[in-house]
Scaffold this motif. Sequence first.
Motif, PDB file in Angstrom:
ATOM      1  N   ARG A 161      18.005 -26.271  11.495  1.00 25.36           N
ATOM      2  CA  ARG A 161      18.936 -26.891  12.438  1.00 25.36           C
ATOM      3  C   ARG A 161      18.192 -27.746  12.284  1.00 25.36           C
ATOM      4  O   ARG A 161      16.784 -28.392  11.680  1.00 25.36           O
ATOM      5  N   TRP A 162      18.798 -29.065  12.558  1.00 27.37           N
ATOM      6  CA  TRP A 162      18.293 -30.470  13.343  1.00 27.37           C
ATOM      7  C   TRP A 162      18.557 -30.644  14.366  1.00 27.37           C
ATOM      8  O   TRP A 162      19.888 -30.401  14.882  1.00 27.37           O
ATOM      9  N   MET A 221      14.597 -19.297  12.456  1.00 29.15           N
ATOM     10  CA  MET A 221      15.527 -20.674  11.567  1.00 29.15           C
ATOM     11  C   MET A 221      14.590 -21.109  11.271  1.00 29.15           C
ATOM     12  O   MET A 221      13.393 -22.326  12.641  1.00 29.15           O
ATOM     13  N   VAL A 222      14.674 -22.180   9.997  1.00 27.00           N
ATOM     14  CA  VAL A 222      13.604 -23.542   9.867  1.00 27.00           C
ATOM     15  C   VAL A 222      14.206 -24.704  10.650  1.00 27.00           C
ATOM     16  O   VAL A 222      15.767 -25.265  10.783  1.00 27.00           O
ATOM     17  N   ARG A 223      13.778 -24.967  11.092  1.00 25.73           N
ATOM     18  CA  ARG A 223      13.963 -26.581  11.909  1.00 25.73           C
ATOM     19  C   ARG A 223      13.858 -27.831  11.430  1.00 25.73           C
ATOM     20  O   ARG A 223      12.525 -28.139  11.367  1.00 25.73           O
ATOM     21  N   MET A 224      14.662 -28.684  11.041  1.00 22.82           N
ATOM     22  CA  MET A 224      13.965 -30.193  10.156  1.00 22.82           C
ATOM     23  C   MET A 224      13.503 -30.643  11.350  1.00 22.82           C
ATOM     24  O   MET A 224      14.931 -31.399  12.017  1.00 22.82           O
ATOM     25  N   ILE A 225      13.048 -31.936  11.540  1.00 26.18           N
ATOM     26  CA  ILE A 225      12.523 -32.749  11.415  1.00 26.18           C
ATOM     27  C   ILE A 225      12.566 -34.508  11.333  1.00 26.18           C
ATOM     28  O   ILE A 225      13.085 -35.098  11.677  1.00 26.18           O
ATOM     29  N   ASP A 226      11.541 -34.366   9.927  1.00 24.67           N
ATOM     30  CA  ASP A 226      11.928 -35.431   9.530  1.00 24.67           C
ATOM     31  C   ASP A 226      11.329 -36.677  10.249  1.00 24.67           C
ATOM     32  O   ASP A 226      12.133 -37.961   9.988  1.00 24.67           O
ATOM     33  N   ARG A 245       1.090 -27.735   4.508  1.00 25.27           N
ATOM     34  CA  ARG A 245       1.869 -26.165   5.788  1.00 25.27           C
ATOM     35  C   ARG A 245       0.561 -26.041   6.522  1.00 25.27           C
ATOM     36  O   ARG A 245      -0.570 -25.336   5.767  1.00 25.27           O
ATOM     37  N   PHE A 247      -1.417 -24.514  10.138  1.00 25.90           N
ATOM     38  CA  PHE A 247      -0.775 -23.928  11.592  1.00 25.90           C
ATOM     39  C   PHE A 247      -1.779 -24.391  12.752  1.00 25.90           C
ATOM     40  O   PHE A 247      -2.720 -24.430  12.401  1.00 25.90           O
ATOM     41  N   LEU A 279       4.069 -22.667  13.274  1.00 28.09           N
ATOM     42  CA  LEU A 279       3.867 -23.051  11.971  1.00 28.09           C
ATOM     43  C   LEU A 279       4.707 -24.632  11.002  1.00 28.09           C
ATOM     44  O   LEU A 279       5.540 -24.646  11.350  1.00 28.09           O
ATOM     45  N   TYR A 306       7.654 -32.160   8.525  1.00 28.16           N
ATOM     46  CA  TYR A 306       8.810 -31.931   8.657  1.00 28.16           C
ATOM     47  C   TYR A 306      10.145 -31.113   8.471  1.00 28.16           C
ATOM     48  O   TYR A 306      11.032 -31.474   9.300  1.00 28.16           O
ATOM     49  N   ARG A 307       9.134 -30.253   8.882  1.00 26.72           N
ATOM     50  CA  ARG A 307       9.764 -28.682   9.870  1.00 26.72           C
ATOM     51  C   ARG A 307       8.597 -28.109  10.594  1.00 26.72           C
ATOM     52  O   ARG A 307       7.362 -27.914  10.205  1.00 26.72           O
ATOM     53  N   TYR A 311       8.836 -23.720  11.461  1.00 23.74           N
ATOM     54  CA  TYR A 311       9.200 -22.567  10.862  1.00 23.74           C
ATOM     55  C   TYR A 311       9.265 -21.429  12.669  1.00 23.74           C
ATOM     56  O   TYR A 311       8.102 -21.886  13.256  1.00 23.74           O
ATOM     57  N   ASP A 312      10.210 -21.527  12.514  1.00 21.48           N
ATOM     58  CA  ASP A 312      10.449 -20.334  14.289  1.00 21.48           C
ATOM     59  C   ASP A 312      10.149 -18.968  14.076  1.00 21.48           C
ATOM     60  O   ASP A 312       9.664 -18.009  13.089  1.00 21.48           O
TER      61      ASP A 312
END
Lengths: 379, 84
Positions: free
Chosen positions: A221-222, B1-6, B59, B61, B67, B80-81, B83-84
């Motif tokens: 998700r972004w 869901m993994v959230r990408m941020i970068d 990675r 915490f 996380l 970078y990302r 984690y929910d």
Amino acid sequence: MPDLFLHGRDSGSPLVVSREGRIVALNEAARREGLGEGMSLESARTCWPGLEVLDYERELPLYQRQAAAVWDVCYSHTPGVEPFEVNAAFLDLTCPDAPHERALRIVRDIRRRGIAAVMGVGPGKLVARLAAERARAVAVVEDPASFLAPQPVEALWPLPIDTLRRLRRLGIATVGDLQKVPEEELVRRFGEGGREIHDLAMGVDKRPVARAYPPVKIGRRWEFEVPVVTMGPIERALTILVRDLHDELFRMGRAFGSLTLKVEGEGGVEVCTRRLMRPRHSAESIRNIVKRLLREVVRGPVAALELSLGDLEEAEFRQGLLFDAEVRRSPALERAIRSLRRRCKGTVIGWGDSILVPERRERMLMLWDPMRGGLPWSE
Amino acid sequence: MVRMIDAPIEVSEDGAGRPREFYYRGRRRHVLRIVEDWLETGEWWKEGLGALPERRVYRLFTEEGLLCEIYSAGGRWFLYRTYD
């Protein structure tokens, strides 16, 4: 017990895992200090103010990821892996081999990674789970009815709590008491559900182990800080999502059979799914499908994107044959080799000469007559 | 869901160059524990723009129970990302 939370954290000082105000796991140092499972955290902290505490709910996302490493080990032994808690899973060990030996191999494999593991083996989930609670390494139950008989009726964990309370009110304290009640009587009192109660009491649990791991879908998700209207930021975000998803797909050794793109905007949510004729695994495939879907789903300012790959299955990877002339002419391969030589400061890779190899028929004939030659050869 | 941020972030490092805390969207996040760290060599075989650079990934915490992964590349830090 969430012992997984303690893995890699044992510094020799008392360390406990708490859940809802109670200690649910602890290391050896904490045990030596007299702490134990079930103790109230408040009491423990009163006696040991410097006690290190891991909160189960807060640390759960971290340990779910670590647990996946354990499920990977299990999956390497059997395709039937069904996690049901952060640190517990059912495995399908149906096979003609001795189940004890097979279970022992799995437990040893996990322990080689420094993670404590025990396993219970039985004809169904009910008995297997109860056996695991009593196992030092592997516990095998061959006579489930006898194993269950002395246990309290509450050991029949698949039953709803109301049913267990009702059985208690009927004076049924142990599973052995329940085994003595005729099935027809249980049906009279509980309806058709009485048959399941009877089966469980006898150790018969017909529920199959679901193939729930590895996951059949992965996603990313972004979220934009402010909704965007130009394609540049959307394409950049998708590039990152595609790359990251492809990395995970490759690590899993899987191919995808469907791709879903979800766009959240001021006008609402648009979702588009593409199902493939055959599974694919390349990053280029993902990019191409996303490019086509993007035109269909972007309708205005975009606040968030979600990209998912579904219908995952084992991938067949094919690597280009380096002796293939077409591959050798690849500019990308040439650049890679130049870059490798620069990094390694010298020639470490060179093209090998192809070796003439006689065709198979000729090779067979040469076994009989080594002086043969001049007949069909191939590179 | 993994959230990408970068997204670029400010990071305070300890004496060994490891992240101690970072700032993202105006909030300070204190690193409770580094779970893992590793070096990604990037896309060294690609020449020119667009290739992923070499980066050191952590990675970790946070005290708030987040996380996430952050990385340093070319002297800068990025979130970078999560984690929910």
